[in-house]
Design an enzyme around this catalytic site. Structure first.
Site, PDB file in Angstrom:
ATOM      1  CG  ASP A  82      -5.963 -13.021 -35.276  1.00  0.00           C
ATOM      2  OD1 ASP A  82      -5.768 -13.242 -36.479  1.00  0.00           O
ATOM      3  OD2 ASP A  82      -6.696 -13.736 -34.573  1.00  0.00           O
ATOM      4  CE1 TYR A 136      -2.370 -27.661 -36.512  1.00  0.00           C
ATOM      5  CE2 TYR A 136      -3.098 -29.891 -35.985  1.00  0.00           C
ATOM      6  CZ  TYR A 136      -3.132 -28.539 -35.746  1.00  0.00           C
ATOM      7  OH  TYR A 136      -3.913 -28.047 -34.730  1.00  0.00           O
ATOM      8  CB  VAL A 149     -17.198 -33.343 -38.968  1.00  0.00           C
ATOM      9  CG1 VAL A 149     -17.217 -33.534 -37.460  1.00  0.00           C
ATOM     10  CG2 VAL A 149     -18.328 -34.141 -39.596  1.00  0.00           C
ATOM     11  CB  SER A 165      -3.383 -30.667 -32.049  1.00  0.00           C
ATOM     12  OG  SER A 165      -4.148 -31.549 -32.826  1.00  0.00           O
ATOM     13  NE  ARG A 181     -13.218 -38.437 -45.116  1.00  0.00           N
ATOM     14  CZ  ARG A 181     -13.430 -37.256 -44.547  1.00  0.00           C
ATOM     15  NH1 ARG A 181     -13.349 -36.163 -45.283  1.00  0.00           N
ATOM     16  NH2 ARG A 181     -13.695 -37.157 -43.264  1.00  0.00           N
TER      17      ARG A 181
END
Length: 459
Positions: free
Chosen positions: A31, A140, A183, A116, A263
């Site tokens: 890391d 990404y 969020v 993802s 948004r």
């Protein structure tokens, strides 16, 4: 077995590493502590503070007979990926291929890659299944999809067993404000800090929220199986933002809800089909949204009870060396995934910030800078100081705007002359230049005053 967890000090990585340790495996962590914190992992393990793309990682594989690699280290900020695609690619592609090449060379039994839901892009298909066309809209997402392709090719060319998990919106303790489940951590920090929540649109937009311990369980279980390929890792359940707020209101009184326009570009509905994983591994998530939020809230609430840094003596207060409690500064203000949450709490208490502002008082800022210097010496992690031009510290609205454009572990503070500056933690001069450009686009003038990778102050 020996398990290497890259990004093991991060939000998800620390839970994954803990699960393997609890099952009796030897854990090795790589890391660069850009967003994680070593305090997240308190059990015995082998630690390497290094970038995953570094050629020095080769010696780690040579020294240890690694059986499993869980590759979680990544640049996870979608905004950063668009503004600085090189930084995203350096971590998410060069880092991945370095790990894949070393894993193949040293005959690792299994390689698990954190992909993802961002690979799907904007699509109206609900739920999202693995066979859908992928049309990512961010750097990404592009790099995550490319990462899956690399894993597939390494399986084909080098016979390395690879498994790619497309994560839904992961949440839980230790989470920061960036990433795809942020969020929840944003809302947690605001309700505990006594601040109102911002609700975009009507609140009926949905997400597939999965608790971090369920993710760790799936990764561990899959590591012990012959499972390979690409699979969604999710709850297969939609929850609206309104539902999220309702559950949170039962955990802590709300200070109000500020409604804002929808948004542009936001996905309205999102849920990932997990039936392939369920059939292949006989796995399903254990934590309901209510239980996961309750556990997350307990962690955020307990982190609010922080010790207040104090000067040890009047003499120490005039010393050139910061005499604040260094352990506190390093643990709670730097490299902490909850630093933005801590920041909001301190702003309310006015302990360390100028009243009503996101600006650290000079002695606090000096202590943070000192800790950055020590991190540079110990771990060779760069930092950069920006000078704000034509920005007196009493312009509160502008300072809050600046703060909103910074990362979690960046800080505005006053130097000895009480001039406002920005500390960019874990940032080279090249990366800092992108921040300067970002601020400039919002009408904020700044310049690089010092960068540790140049080791000189700019006139």
């Amino acid at each position: 077995m020996k398990v290497l967890v890259t990004g093991g000090y991060g939000f998800i990585g620390s839970f994954v590493a803990a699960r393997f340790y609890q099952e009796g495996h030897d854990v090795i962590i790589i890391d660069n502590i850009s967003t994680g914190h070593v305090k997240h992992v308190e059990f015995p393990h082998t630690s390497y503070i290094i970038d995953v793309e570094s050629p020095h990682c080769a010696s780690i594989f040579t020294e240890h007979s690694i059986d499993i690699v869980v590759h979680l280290a990544a640049q996870i900020n979608i905004v950063t990926s668009m503004e600085d695609p090189y930084a995203d690619t350096k971590s998410n592609i060069l880092g991945l291929t370095n790990m894949l090449q070393l894993a193949a060379k040293h005959k690792v039994k299994k390689f698990i890659f954190a992909s993802s839901a961002a690979v799907y892009g904007l699509t109206e298909a609900i739920p999202l299944t693995e066979d859908l066309p992928c049309r990512p809209i961010s750097t990404y997402g592009i790099n995550k999809l490319l990462g899956e392709y690399y894993c597939s090719k390494w399986s084909e060319l080098y016979h390395l067993d690879t498994l790619c998990f497309r994560f839904a919106n992961v949440y839980g303790p230790r989470q920061g404000l960036i990433g795809e489940g942020g969020v929840i951590s944003i809302f947690m920090g605001r309700i505990i800090g006594g601040q109102s929540l911002t609700l975009y649109g009507d609140g009926e937009q949905t997400r597939d929220f999965i608790y971090v311990e369920d993710v760790a369980d799936a990764i561990y279980t899959a590591s012990q199986s012959p499972l390979t390929g690409i699979m969604n890792l999710s709850t297969n359940t939609e929850h609206s933002v309104n539902t999220l707020i309702q559950v949170l209101s039962g955990l802590h009184p709300l200070s109000g809800i500020h409604r804002a326009e929808t948004r542009s570009g936001d996905i309205f509905r999102s849920v990932l089909d997990n039936s392939l994983l369920h059939r292949s591994l006989d796995w399903k998530p254990c934590f309901s949204l209510e239980e996961g939020l309750s556990r997350t809230y307990e962690w955020f609430a307990s982190s609010a009870a922080l010790p207040t840094p104090v000067f040890h003596s009047e003499a120490a207060a005039t010393s050139t060396q910061p005499s604040l409690n260094e352990a506190h500064i390093e643990n709670e203000l730097l490299n902490s995934s909850r630093s933005r949450h801590i920041r909001s709490l301190y702003m309310n208490q006015n302990e360390h910030y100028l009243e009503g502002s996101p600006v650290l008082k000079p002695q606090i800022f000096r202590a943070v800078l000192y800790s950055r210097e020590r991190a540079k010496q110990k771990f060779n992690t760069d930092y950069t100081i920006l000078e704000l031009l034509h920005m007196p510290h009493n312009q509160l609205e502008e300072l809050h705007i600046i703060d909103s454009h910074l990362r979690e572990n960046d800080y505005i503070g006053l130097d000895e002359t009480e001039a406002p500056q920005i500390l960019l933690s874990n940032a080279s001069s090249t990366e800092a230049a992108h921040v300067v450009n970002r601020l400039e686009r919002h009408g904020i003038a700044a310049r690089i005053r010092f960068s540790s990778d140049q080791e000189e102050e700019v006139d």
